[in-house]
Enzyme design. Structure first.
Site, short mmCIF file in Angstrom:
data_model
loop_
_atom_site.label_atom_id
_atom_site.label_comp_id
_atom_site.label_asym_id
_atom_site.label_seq_id
_atom_site.Cartn_x
_atom_site.Cartn_y
_atom_site.Cartn_z
CE1 TYR A 1 68.50 119.31 35.76
CE2 TYR A 1 69.23 121.27 36.90
CZ TYR A 1 69.13 119.90 36.82
OH TYR A 1 69.66 119.12 37.81
CD GLN B 1 59.69 123.16 41.02
OE1 GLN B 1 60.10 123.47 39.91
NE2 GLN B 1 59.54 121.92 41.40
CB VAL C 1 62.57 125.73 39.77
CG1 VAL C 1 62.55 126.20 41.22
CG2 VAL C 1 63.00 126.86 38.85
CB SER C 2 61.45 121.31 36.59
OG SER C 2 60.26 121.33 37.36
CB THR C 3 58.01 124.86 35.62
OG1 THR C 3 57.43 124.60 36.92
CG2 THR C 3 58.02 123.57 34.82
#
Length: 229
Positions: free
Chosen positions: A39, A13, A8-10
């Site tokens: 990331y 998500q 996931v980026s955050t």
């Protein structure tokens, strides 16, 4: 061995892509172990994925829920998958299918590579279209924007006066050391081809004509008479 990779980026998500949901889908898909990572899609640092790739052996399967969990673009994903399958490692993308040495797997890889080529072509086309539009606007200049002359001259002055080193002067004004080296070299060349104006070609020719007039016509040559170029 079946390895799952979830990214996931955050932490927030969107629904369907959270770490918990990806982990559950991967476990339901038959994974023995799931590696998780957070990331952004633009960073190049993926320590967990890199460590996992180094652990994979012939016959292992790497599983992800979607291609964009594994790579930042179709091009990167296709290249990575081809590299893994060439090593005898299967790649399973839950919403697309499994990529391996079977006919169906090779077909999936060809589709991914074709899509990656299409993606590259689209990027080139958009870039060219953007440049075409930009060229119609006043002041367009292709390539990197020119470095501010005042900053470059200030750095050159620091070098010629011996106040700073190349590295220090470049950092002080915010330009690269290579740019500063070229600027100093150009400045020194400019100085070397611009001697004292009194000895310029036009002044010398003028004085020669005056001297010839003096010899032939008796004219008096004024002391220090010359023209300024």
């Amino acid at each position: 061995m079946f390895y799952g990779y979830a990214r996931v980026s955050t932490r927030g998500q969107v629904k369907g892509n959270s770490l918990a949901e990806q982990r559950q889908q991967l476990m339901d898909g038959g994974c023995d172990e799931v590696i998780e990572e957070q990331y952004t899609g633009t960073t190049t640092e993926r320590p967990q994925l890199d460590a996992l790739l180094a652990r994979l052996n012939i016959g292992d399967t790497l599983m992800v829920t979607k291609l964009d969990r594994l790579a930042r673009s179709a091009t990167e994903g296709a290249n990575l998958i081809k590299e893994l399958t060439d090593k005898g490692i299967r790649v399973s993308i839950l919403n697309m299918g499994e990529v391996d040495e079977r006919p169906q797997g090779r077909l999936m890889l060809h589709i991914l590579l074709a899509f990656a080529e299409f993606e590259r072509d689209m990027i080139v086309e958009r870039t060219q279209a953007g440049k075409a539009i930009a060229r119609t606007k006043a002041g367009f200049r292709e390539g990197r924007p020119p470095i501010d002359k005042a900053r470059k001259d200030a750095a050159v002055d620091m070098i010629l006066k011996g106040e700073k080193s190349y590295k220090e002067a470049a950092a002080a004004v915010g330009i690269s050391k290579s740019t500063l080296v070229r600027a100093v070299r150009a400045k020194k060349a400019e100085v070397s081809v611009n001697p004292d104006p009194f000895y310029s070609d036009s002044n010398i020719r003028y004085l020669e004509r005056k001297l010839e007039d003096y010899k032939t016509g008796g004219m008096k040559l004024a002391e220090h008479e010359f023209i300024d170029e």
